[in-house]
Design a protein around this motif. Structure first.
Motif, mmCIF file in Angstrom:
data_model
loop_
_atom_site.group_PDB
_atom_site.id
_atom_site.type_symbol
_atom_site.label_atom_id
_atom_site.label_comp_id
_atom_site.label_asym_id
_atom_site.label_seq_id
_atom_site.Cartn_x
_atom_site.Cartn_y
_atom_site.Cartn_z
ATOM 1 N N GLN A 1 75.404 90.076 -50.587
ATOM 2 C CA GLN A 1 77.040 91.262 -51.263
ATOM 3 C C GLN A 1 77.067 90.345 -52.665
ATOM 4 O O GLN A 1 77.831 90.278 -53.681
ATOM 5 N N CYS B 1 85.870 97.029 -51.447
ATOM 6 C CA CYS B 1 85.014 96.570 -52.363
ATOM 7 C C CYS B 1 85.832 97.217 -52.870
ATOM 8 O O CYS B 1 85.781 98.298 -53.634
ATOM 9 N N SER C 1 79.448 98.246 -54.808
ATOM 10 C CA SER C 1 78.006 98.179 -53.838
ATOM 11 C C SER C 1 77.511 99.042 -53.022
ATOM 12 O O SER C 1 77.334 99.713 -52.595
ATOM 13 N N GLU D 1 74.181 90.266 -55.271
ATOM 14 C CA GLU D 1 74.798 91.363 -56.011
ATOM 15 C C GLU D 1 75.603 91.082 -57.025
ATOM 16 O O GLU D 1 75.715 91.379 -58.074
#
Ligand code: GLC
Length: 455
Positions: A195, A115, A119, A198
């Motif tokens: 995610q 990522c 995160s 998010e």
């Protein structure tokens, strides 16, 4: 009686056929909403794709983990060494903007699962390894400040998450031991939803969500796509979503139709030969994504760069068919754009500086194709893109010369004389434009002639 029934059924069938040729009011409402939502994006026409991740260290493209069947442990050396200390979002944004791009899409997570944002659902992220930095956030803040629209690429496929099975092109696809593991698909979906939640709630306004990709049964509701799209649209009203949450979304047989799972199609490394239209012949939004060499992520091996001319011609080609172009850069492991990309972007910039008017807000023009190039159009302005070497006058055939107000070179604003007949060609629909006798096109790559039509 039988005759009457036959007659009735003929009418019924005829009506059904008619109904299929005319969109229903409901369909048109959805269609208009789709066109409204995508308006800014269709006007923009030109964006930057950025594939940036730990794979840049390997320097063999973003698929290296799969191609070389690396385990997560073997791949770790790239993650550890990925210290892009030269990364400066400002430099990237300025280069994109200068080249005339209006939006940019960055890989927040690629197939390798690493990522590029901080995160809270994983440690396998840039902030763990690179001084706590969140590259996605830096990208978003800076690109927005430069006035560019912003998008995030998110890979549905994940070659790192232990709950993602070794299906498709997973690096461990042939690993019998790996296959014995228990993969908790719902758990993976939970991770993916978290995610995406998010990214669409903690990072300000996101203009585009670019999912990649579906294959076989890993398509649509396997990803819980309807729920995902609903969540995203709630978090980010007005956001655009690409159509890779499904295999061939909205295409049934050869017929295109609106889809609830995305807004635009994404032909990859190629340009359709016609505008993409729905079953009623109405334009459908699409975007060709294209690399400058042959790979999305940085490659030390692939020095086979496309010419600025081919890139500019491709952009014009897309716009001439109502499409967008998302041109990719794969920054190196330090965070720099490769010099060759910078060179191409500079050349595109030179051309766009003088000719952008023939790109932004433009689309297809309903005139027959000519040997010398292509047309784009915006309202009463027709842009004749003289792309290919050509001798003699250019004939914008099909245009009625009496309806033309003005014809001039777009780059200089100089008038170009026109003729209705030349060399015995007396057709009514000729518009010969005198372009001089130079063996070279007067403006490099693509000489644009603006034909101003009367209202
Ligand atoms: C493909 C590739 C991927 C790339 C993408 C861009 O699906 O898997 O590496 O990011 O296309 O369109």
């Amino acid at each position: 009686m039988r005759k009457a029934l036959l007659f009735l059924s003929v009418i019924l069938v005829a009506n059904l056929a008619l109904a299929q040729d005319n969109p229903s009011a409901g369909y048109m409402k959805r269609y208009n909403e789709e066109m409204q939502r995508t308006q800014w994006w269709r006007d923009a026409r030109f964006g930057m794709f950025i594939h940036f991740g730990a794979y840049a260290v390997a320097g063999r493209g973003e698929w290296v983990k799969s191609n070389e069947r690396l385990t997560t442990e073997q791949y770790q050396k790239y993650v550890d060494a990925f210290q892009p200390y030269a990364f400066d979002a400002r430099k990237w944004a300025k280069a994109a903007k200068a080249a005339g791009m209006k939006y940019a899409v960055l890989t927040a997570k690629h197939h390798d699962g690493f990522c590029m944002f901080d995160s809270k659902y994983t440690d396998y992220k840039i902030s763990t390894y690179f001084n706590g930095r969140d590259i996605v956030r830096e990208f978003l803040d800076v690109f927005r400040a430069e006035g560019l629209k912003v998008g995030l690429y998110y890979s549905l496929i994940d070659w790192h998450n232990p709950d993602y099975p070794n299906v498709g092109n997973h690096p461990q696809r042939d690993d019998k031991e790996y296959a014995k593991r228990k993969f908790d698909w719902d758990n993976y979906l939970k991770y993916m939803f978290n995610q995406v939640q998010e990214l669409t709630t903690q990072y300000g306004k996101i203009d585009i969500m670019w999912f990649d990709y579906s294959f076989g049964e890993y398509s649509g509701e396997k990803w819980k796509a309807s729920e995902l799209v609903k969540m995203i649209r709630k978090n980010q009203p007005g956001i655009l979503i690409d159509k890779r949450l499904e295999v061939n979304p909205g295409v049934r047989g050869n017929v295109r139709t609106l889809s609830d799972l995305g807004d635009f199609e994404t032909p990859e490394q190629g340009i359709p030969d016609q505008p993409l239209v729905d079953k009623y012949g109405q334009p459908m939004p699409w975007e060709t994504c294209m690399t400058m060499n042959g790979v999305w992520g940085y490659s030390e091996m692939d020095k086979n760069w496309k010419s600025p001319e081919l890139i500019i011609h491709s952009l014009v080609n897309c716009v001439s068919k109502n499409g967008n172009m998302l041109l990719n850069v794969g920054p190196d492991a330090r965070g720099n754009f490769p010099d060759e990309c910078k060179y191409i972007l500079r050349e595109v910039r030179k051309w766009m500086d003088k000719n952008h008017e023939s790109i932004y807000g433009c689309g297809a023009c309903n005139l027959p194709r000519q040997d010398w190039g292509r047309y784009t159009q915006k309202g009463n302005e027709i842009y004749a893109h003289w792309l290919y070497p050509y001798l003699g006058n250019i004939n914008a055939k099909g245009i009625n010369a009496d309806s033309v107000k003005n014809v001039f070179m777009l780059y200089s604003g100089a008038e170009l004389p026109t003729y209705k007949t030349w060399f015995g060609d007396n057709d009514r629909d000729n518009l010969f434009i005198r372009t001089g006798n130079s063996p070279q096109k007067p403006y490099e790559y693509d000489t644009v002639i603006k034909i101003d039509m009367q209202q």
